[in-house]
Design a protein around this motif. Structure first.
Motif, short mmCIF file in Angstrom:
data_model
loop_
_atom_site.label_atom_id
_atom_site.label_comp_id
_atom_site.label_asym_id
_atom_site.label_seq_id
_atom_site.Cartn_x
_atom_site.Cartn_y
_atom_site.Cartn_z
N ASP A 245 7.65 4.60 -4.55
CA ASP A 245 7.36 3.32 -3.43
C ASP A 245 6.27 2.49 -3.99
O ASP A 245 5.28 2.10 -3.11
CB ASP A 245 7.07 3.82 -2.23
N SER A 246 6.30 2.00 -5.21
CA SER A 246 5.25 1.28 -5.89
C SER A 246 5.64 -0.08 -6.43
O SER A 246 4.98 -0.78 -7.09
CB SER A 246 4.41 2.16 -7.06
N GLY A 247 6.81 -0.45 -6.40
CA GLY A 247 7.49 -1.58 -6.78
C GLY A 247 6.86 -2.66 -6.13
O GLY A 247 6.41 -2.81 -5.14
N PRO A 248 7.10 -4.01 -6.86
CA PRO A 248 6.83 -5.44 -6.12
C PRO A 248 7.41 -5.45 -4.76
O PRO A 248 8.70 -5.09 -4.52
CB PRO A 248 7.46 -6.54 -7.15
N ILE A 249 6.68 -5.89 -3.76
CA ILE A 249 6.95 -5.92 -2.34
C ILE A 249 7.93 -7.41 -2.32
O ILE A 249 7.53 -8.23 -2.35
CB ILE A 249 5.80 -5.94 -1.34
N ILE A 250 8.94 -7.02 -1.62
CA ILE A 250 9.72 -8.10 -1.30
C ILE A 250 9.43 -8.88 -0.04
O ILE A 250 9.27 -10.07 0.21
CB ILE A 250 11.21 -7.82 -1.32
N SER A 251 9.56 -7.92 1.21
CA SER A 251 9.22 -8.31 2.35
C SER A 251 8.35 -7.08 3.21
O SER A 251 8.83 -6.02 2.77
CB SER A 251 10.29 -9.10 2.97
N GLN A 252 7.65 -7.29 4.15
CA GLN A 252 7.41 -6.34 4.91
C GLN A 252 6.70 -6.98 6.65
O GLN A 252 6.39 -7.87 6.39
CB GLN A 252 6.11 -5.23 4.37
N THR B 205 -3.47 3.00 14.15
CA THR B 205 -2.70 2.11 15.40
C THR B 205 -1.58 1.04 14.94
O THR B 205 -0.63 0.86 15.70
CB THR B 205 -3.84 1.27 15.84
N GLN B 206 -1.28 1.16 13.38
CA GLN B 206 0.00 0.39 13.19
C GLN B 206 0.24 0.78 11.88
O GLN B 206 -0.45 1.27 10.90
CB GLN B 206 -0.34 -1.24 13.07
N SER B 207 1.72 0.85 11.51
CA SER B 207 2.32 1.20 10.33
C SER B 207 3.23 -0.11 10.00
O SER B 207 3.02 -1.07 10.04
CB SER B 207 3.22 2.48 10.25
N GLY B 208 4.40 0.12 9.55
CA GLY B 208 5.35 -0.83 9.41
C GLY B 208 6.54 -0.52 8.58
O GLY B 208 6.98 0.63 8.66
N ALA B 209 7.06 -1.53 7.78
CA ALA B 209 8.45 -1.47 7.02
C ALA B 209 8.27 -2.17 6.10
O ALA B 209 7.68 -3.35 6.13
CB ALA B 209 9.62 -1.59 8.02
N SER B 210 8.78 -1.68 4.71
CA SER B 210 8.66 -2.63 3.71
C SER B 210 10.03 -2.70 2.94
O SER B 210 10.75 -1.71 3.08
CB SER B 210 7.65 -2.09 2.78
N VAL B 211 10.56 -3.87 2.15
CA VAL B 211 11.59 -3.61 1.17
C VAL B 211 10.87 -4.20 -0.13
O VAL B 211 10.10 -5.07 -0.42
CB VAL B 211 12.52 -5.02 1.49
N ILE B 212 11.05 -3.17 -1.10
CA ILE B 212 10.54 -3.23 -2.34
C ILE B 212 11.67 -3.52 -3.55
O ILE B 212 12.72 -3.06 -3.51
CB ILE B 212 9.47 -2.42 -2.60
N VAL B 213 11.28 -3.74 -4.76
CA VAL B 213 11.80 -3.77 -6.10
C VAL B 213 11.44 -2.43 -6.38
O VAL B 213 10.36 -1.93 -6.49
CB VAL B 213 11.61 -4.68 -7.12
N VAL B 214 12.69 -1.63 -7.00
CA VAL B 214 12.25 -0.20 -7.30
C VAL B 214 11.99 0.04 -8.82
O VAL B 214 12.07 -0.80 -9.60
CB VAL B 214 13.59 0.90 -7.00
N ASP B 215 10.80 0.64 -9.08
CA ASP B 215 10.31 1.05 -10.30
C ASP B 215 10.04 2.23 -10.47
O ASP B 215 10.76 3.21 -9.67
CB ASP B 215 9.08 0.15 -10.44
#
Length: 197
Positions: A144-151, A130-140
């Protein structure tokens, strides 16, 4: 002033959001070059704003590592403070990630760690959430497994298709990316600390 190289593969809607934000003299970041792994439509945005472009197609190289070296060389010409993967659909070789990280960020159309990979929106629809989203991450070096900056969460509405959901996620993704760049430029986000956490 934070200097950015933005890498794209397609239409470049996130790139355009950054270019428009940078029109404001108060915005503390500027796109200095736009790169792609193909002749991307998003180059039109760069051209409109007078930003230089470069491309390196994987198919022109005998190996992924050779491609990565060539791409890295082109990025480093611009001496960017930050490299933004904005709809860039190729996995960067580990040597490239090591050379640029932690000043290498990516947007993703899902609320990570949910639905990583190239088909995050399609996977969310298929899962019936019922919900998904958007994320900004540091690339490792993961997917898509790097540290999350914001979501931020985005509701999946009854009758949503991959296309309709992705269109709504892109709006949030653009806002998150512009804010993340602003926060990095202003020192409110320290990518090195985030990567060590």
């Amino acid at each position: 002033m934070l200097s950015l190289v933005v890498l794209i593969s397609g239409g470049g809607s996130n790139l355009r959001a950054l270019l428009e934000a940078a029109q404001d003299a108060e915005f503390p970041a500027r796109v200095v070059a736009v790169g792609a792994d193909r002749d991307a439509e998003g180059f039109d945005h760069a051209e409109e704003f007078g930003i230089p472009t470069f491309s390196a197609a994987l198919s022109n190289f005998e190996s992924r590592d050779a491609w990565g070296e060539a791409l890295l060389e082109q990025i480093q010409v611009w001496k960017p403070d930050l490299v933004v993967l904005s709809g860039f659909m190729k996995l960067l070789p580990p040597a490239v990630v090591s050379a640029l990280s932690p000043n290498l960020i990516n947007t993703h159309p899902a609320y990570l760690p949910e639905f990583p990979g190239a088909h995050g929106v399609r996977d969310a629809i298929a899962a019936g959430v019922t919900q998904s989203g958007a994320s900004v991450i540091v690339v490792d070096n993961g997917v898509d497994s790097g540290p999350i900056i914001s979501q931020e969460r985005v509701a999946v509405l009854p009758g949503d298709t991959e296309h309709t959901l992705h269109d709504r996620i892109k709006i949030v993704e653009r806002e998150l990316l512009v804010q993340a760049v602003l926060d990095i430029a202003n020192g409110h986000i320290n990518l090195k600390e985030l990567s060590l956490a």
